[in-house]
Design an enzyme around this catalytic site. Structure first.
Site, PDB file in Angstrom:
ATOM      1  CD  GLU A 115      -2.977  -1.068   2.284  1.00 17.73           C
ATOM      2  OE1 GLU A 115      -2.703  -0.309   3.249  1.00 17.73           O
ATOM      3  OE2 GLU A 115      -3.948  -1.838   2.286  1.00 17.73           O
TER       4      GLU A 115
ATOM      5  CG  HIS B 165      -8.968   0.510   2.327  1.00 18.04           C
ATOM      6  ND1 HIS B 165      -8.058   1.326   1.698  1.00 18.04           N
ATOM      7  CD2 HIS B 165      -8.246  -0.266   3.182  1.00 18.04           C
ATOM      8  CE1 HIS B 165      -6.843   1.069   2.162  1.00 18.04           C
ATOM      9  NE2 HIS B 165      -6.930   0.112   3.046  1.00 18.04           N
TER      10      HIS B 165
END
Length: 307
Positions: free
Chosen positions: A166, A200
Site C-alpha cells: 500500500e 478499501h
C-alpha cells in the site's frame, strides 16, 4: 524528489492515480473473476493468493509510474529516490516518525503498561514471587507468542504485505504523480488519501456478503474505517512529502496496524485520558520539528516541496 511540477497535467495525474488504485483492487479479485480459478481450499491459501496479487499489482505500478512521470534517465538510484526508497538517513526515517506516532498512542501505551504491571504483580503475590524460574517462564511464553504470530497469515497481511504494497502504490507512486501534476503538497495530502480510501471500498461487499450484516450496519462500519483511512493516509502522505523517505510512512503504517485505534479514555484510570491529551498535544507540537526535511536529506534545495 526533484521532479518538475506541472510536468504532467492535473487531469492525467488524477486519472493515473485512479487507475493505479483500481489496478490494486481489481488484481485482488483477478484469480476468481478473471482467471476463473477455483476457490482456495483454506483461509491461509486465500490470503497467500491475495499476497501474490498485491505483489503483482504493486510491481506493475512501480513499472508504470516512471512512464507517467517526466523521468529522463534509467538510473535505478534516481528512480528509487523518486519512490523514496533510500538507505541514507535510515535511522532518522525509522526512529523519529515512530516516536512521533507513538505520542498519539500515549494513552494506549499507558493502559497496556498498567495491565502488564498488574499481571506481574499478581504473578508475584500468587505465583511464588519473581524468581528466576518465573522470568524463564515469561521468556518462554514470549518466544512461543512470537512463534505463533510469525506463522499467522494475518500477521503477514497486517504488518508486512499490506503496509509495504500500500505504501509503495499509494505513497511512492501516487504522490510524485500528483506533485508533478501541479498539485500543491497540502492538496496532495488530502487528495492522495481519497484514492487510498477508495481502494478499501471493496471491504463493504465483503462485510455485507460474508458476515451477513445489513446494509446500514455494513455502511457504518465501512464509513468508520474509511474515515480512519483518510486520516491516516493524510498523515502518511505528510510524512512521505516532508521526509522524502518511504520508510517514514511505512513504519508508521505498521505501528498503527499493530496498535489499532488509540485509547482516548479508560474507566479504569483517569490518568489514561490525561496521557492521551498530553500525547496528542505533544504530537501537534513536534509534528513539524520531527519531520523537518533537513533531518532526512543532505540537500533540501532540490525539491520545491521543501521550500
Amino acid at each position: 524528489m526533484d521532479l518538475q511540477n506541472d510536468a504532467v497535467s492535473k487531469p492525467i495525474s488524477v486519472i493515473a492515480c485512479i487507475s493505479l488504485a483500481l489496478l490494486y483492487v481489481v488484481t485482488l479479485y483477478a484469480p476468481t473473476f478473471l482467471l476463473r480459478l477455483p476457490p482456495p481450499s483454506s483461509f491461509t491459501n486465500f490470503m497467500i493468493r491475495r499476497f501474490l496479487c498485491a505483489i503483482v499489482s504493486t510491481t506493475l505500478s512501480l513499472f508504470i509510474t516512471p512512464l507517467i512521470l517526466p523521468v529522463q534517465t534509467r538510473d535505478l538510484k534516481y528512480i528509487f529516490g523518486v519512490y523514496g526508497l533510500r538507505v541514507d538517513h535510515m535511522w532518522q526515517a525509522l526512529v523519529l516518525p515512530l516516536a512521533l506516532t507513538s505520542l498519539m498512542y500515549a494513552g494506549s501505551l499507558l493502559l497496556k503498561s498498567l495491565q502488564l504491571f498488574d499481571f506481574w504483580r499478581q504473578h508475584a503475590f500468587f505465583g511464588g514471587g519473581l524468581s528466576f524460574d518465573s522470568f524463564k517462564c515469561a521468556a518462554t511464553s514470549f518466544i512461543d507468542w512470537l512463534s505463533a504470530i510469525s506463522s499467522n497469515v494475518m500477521t503477514w497481511r497486517n504488518y508486512i504485505v499490506g503496509p509495504l504494497t500500500e505504501e509503495l502504490v499509494f505513497r511512492a507512486c501516487m504522490i510524485p504523480i500528483l506533485l508533478c501534476g501541479g498539485f500543491k503538497p497540502y492538496n496532495t495530502m488530502v487528495l492522495g488519501p481519497i484514492f487510498f480510501s477508495l481502494a478499501h471500498l471493496n471491504h463493504f461487499m465483503e462485510i455485507y456478503t460474508k458476515q451477513n450484516y445489513i446494509i446500514k450496519k455494513a455502511a457504518m462500519i465501512i464509513g468508520l474505517q474509511l474515515g480512519y483511512t483518510v486520516l491516516f493516509g493524510s498523515y502518511a502522505s505528510f510524512l512521505f512529502i516532508r521526509t522524502g523517505h518511504l520508510a517514514a510512512p511505512l513504519v508508521a503504517h505498521v505501528y498503527c496496524n499493530f496498535m489499532g485505534l488509540p485509547v482516548l479514555h479508560s474507566q479504569r484510570s483517569g490518568i489514561v485520558t490525561i496521557a492521551s491529551i498530553i500525547g496528542f498535544l505533544g504530537f501537534l507540537w513536534l509534528l513539524f520539528p520531527m519531520t523537518g526535511p533537513e533531518l532526512y536529506n543532505d540537500r533540501i534545495d532540490n525539491c520545491s516541496c521543501w521550500q
